[in-house]
Design an enzyme around this catalytic site. Structure first.
Site, PDB file in Angstrom:
ATOM      1  N   GLU A  57      38.709 -63.548  -1.540  1.00  0.00           N
ATOM      2  CA  GLU A  57      37.818 -64.640  -1.145  1.00  0.00           C
ATOM      3  C   GLU A  57      38.571 -65.772  -0.449  1.00  0.00           C
ATOM      4  O   GLU A  57      38.073 -66.887  -0.339  1.00  0.00           O
ATOM      5  CB  GLU A  57      37.083 -65.195  -2.370  1.00  0.00           C
ATOM      6  CG  GLU A  57      37.940 -65.898  -3.397  1.00  0.00           C
ATOM      7  CD  GLU A  57      38.537 -64.967  -4.453  1.00  0.00           C
ATOM      8  OE1 GLU A  57      38.835 -65.465  -5.545  1.00  0.00           O
ATOM      9  OE2 GLU A  57      38.693 -63.761  -4.187  1.00  0.00           O
ATOM     10  N   ASN A 111      30.850 -62.234  -8.685  1.00  0.00           N
ATOM     11  CA  ASN A 111      31.032 -60.784  -8.861  1.00  0.00           C
ATOM     12  C   ASN A 111      30.610 -60.338 -10.255  1.00  0.00           C
ATOM     13  O   ASN A 111      29.967 -59.292 -10.418  1.00  0.00           O
ATOM     14  CB  ASN A 111      32.496 -60.416  -8.619  1.00  0.00           C
ATOM     15  CG  ASN A 111      32.819 -60.236  -7.148  1.00  0.00           C
ATOM     16  OD1 ASN A 111      31.964 -59.905  -6.347  1.00  0.00           O
ATOM     17  ND2 ASN A 111      34.080 -60.477  -6.792  1.00  0.00           N
ATOM     18  N   HIS A 128      29.647 -56.529  -7.486  1.00  0.00           N
ATOM     19  CA  HIS A 128      30.548 -56.578  -6.327  1.00  0.00           C
ATOM     20  C   HIS A 128      29.825 -56.387  -4.992  1.00  0.00           C
ATOM     21  O   HIS A 128      30.272 -56.924  -3.966  1.00  0.00           O
ATOM     22  CB  HIS A 128      31.650 -55.522  -6.486  1.00  0.00           C
ATOM     23  CG  HIS A 128      32.657 -55.880  -7.531  1.00  0.00           C
ATOM     24  ND1 HIS A 128      33.695 -56.742  -7.308  1.00  0.00           N
ATOM     25  CD2 HIS A 128      32.754 -55.499  -8.841  1.00  0.00           C
ATOM     26  CE1 HIS A 128      34.415 -56.878  -8.405  1.00  0.00           C
ATOM     27  NE2 HIS A 128      33.856 -56.128  -9.368  1.00  0.00           N
TER      28      HIS A 128
END
Length: 358
Positions: free
Chosen positions: A277, A242, A247
């Site tokens: 995640e 990220n 993102h």
């Protein structure tokens, strides 16, 4: 006669509606026990056939036309040959009972019912609700009924022929459109349920759906006395993805991982996104050894996969995994223990599988 016809249609509507509710309530069980489903379906539609006989329409005060053949056609469509045969036998046995024994009329009814069964198996054995095939079975039943009428009331007058044909065809059309409407409604409900139970990004089950699935798998495990497994996995160094790529690319990675987990999961595996995640996969009929083997398969699949970012960049991923099963671990603590094993895998170097400890 119109009143009796309306009563028959009301009976058809009620049976199809409540029968559908019953099927939905026990859908998973009935899907997993096909023979039980066929037998229950045959019994219920046999009783339904009896009710249709009891609410038949009188012609000229002594000749009765009813919709018992629809019960057989519906039974074949929903449950196949076993269900259709059972419904046919119940209808015949009831006719023998009310006749008081084996007579010429009983013989006629028996031939009528078995011919309807054969026609239904010929035209709708593929379990597809198509108007042409459905009405072919219905029209075949009309012809059989007219032949029966010639034997019982030889020769039947034109009024009887018209009434028999009209009632049978109207009943068949009404039933087709009712079942078609129920099927379309079911499809719409299923799509809504899927949308509510799926994570929009990965296509996997949502956290809320995971909780419901856990209860279902636990209940099935207790009923069958078979173990079930749980695999928890987390993407290694996902924050760096990220931070480095943004993102939106992180979302692209999560989406592709969801596709991979669906691809690698068996029919008794239920992959879910727990949040961020982190992912969880429930495994039906799975002991600790099978859970570990499945987890290792997932780990290798992720390690060997190429993940494509939005700008065309290809990156590699690894995951850390914790796996366990119940009853080796108490079901109420399985989620906690698998999560602990996951973080043990991270602490010991990542990209590995650790088994949960009781």
């Amino acid at each position: 006669m119109l009143k009796e016809l309306i009563n028959n249609f009301a009976l058809l509507t009620s049976f199809l509606f409540f029968g559908n509710l019953f099927s939905r309530k026990y859908e998973r069980y009935l899907t997993n026990h096909a023979l039980i489903h066929q037998i229950l379906n045959g019994l219920m539609l046999g009783v339904f056939g009896i009710l249709l006989m009891m609410t038949g329409l009188w012609i000229r005060g002594y000749f009765v036309v009813d919709l018992r053949q629809l019960a057989i056609i519906i039974s074949v469509y929903i449950g196949g040959s076993v269900s259709g045969l059972l419904t046919t036998l119940i209808v015949i046995l009831y006719r023998i009972y009310i006749t008081g024994g084996w007579t010429d009329i009983t013989l006629t009814v028996t031939v009528n019912c078995f011919m309807t069964l054969v026609l239904s198996l010929i035209f709708i054995r593929e379990k597809k609700l198509a108007l042409g095939k459905w009405m072919s079975a219905v029209l075949g039943a009309v012809v059989v009924s007219l032949l029966s009428a010639f034997f019982v009331d030889n020769p039947p007058n034109l009024e009887s022929i018209i009434i028999i044909t009209t009632v049978k065809i109207l009943g068949g059309l009404f039933t087709y459109f009712m079942m078609s409407h129920i099927k379309k409604t079911e499809r719409a409900i299923h799509l809504l349920e899927e949308a509510a139970n799926r994570d929009h990004l990965t296509g996997l089950y949502s956290p809320r759906a995971f909780d419901a699935l856990f209860e279902e798998v636990l209940h099935a495990s207790k009923a069958t006395k078979k173990p079930f497994g749980l695999v928890m996995l987390d993407i290694d160094h996902f924050k760096e993805i990220n931070d480095t790529y943004g993102h939106l690319n992180g979302d692209a990675v999560l989406s592709q991982l969801g596709i991979l987990l669906n691809r690698e999961s068996t029919t008794r595996a239920y992959p879910s996104r727990k949040g961020g995640e982190e992912f969880a996969i429930l495994l039906g009929d799975c002991d600790t050894e099978k859970a570990a083997s499945f987890a290792e398969k997932i780990r290798k699949a992720v390690e060997n996969e190429c993940f494509l970012l939005n700008d065309g960049t290809i990156i590699s991923l690894t995951v850390s995994i914790g796996a366990g099963s119940s009853p080796a671990i108490a079901s109420r603590r399985l989620l906690e223990k698998a999560d602990e094993a996951l973080y043990e895998a991270k602490r010991s170097g990542r990209n590995r599988v650790k088994l949960a400890k009781p």
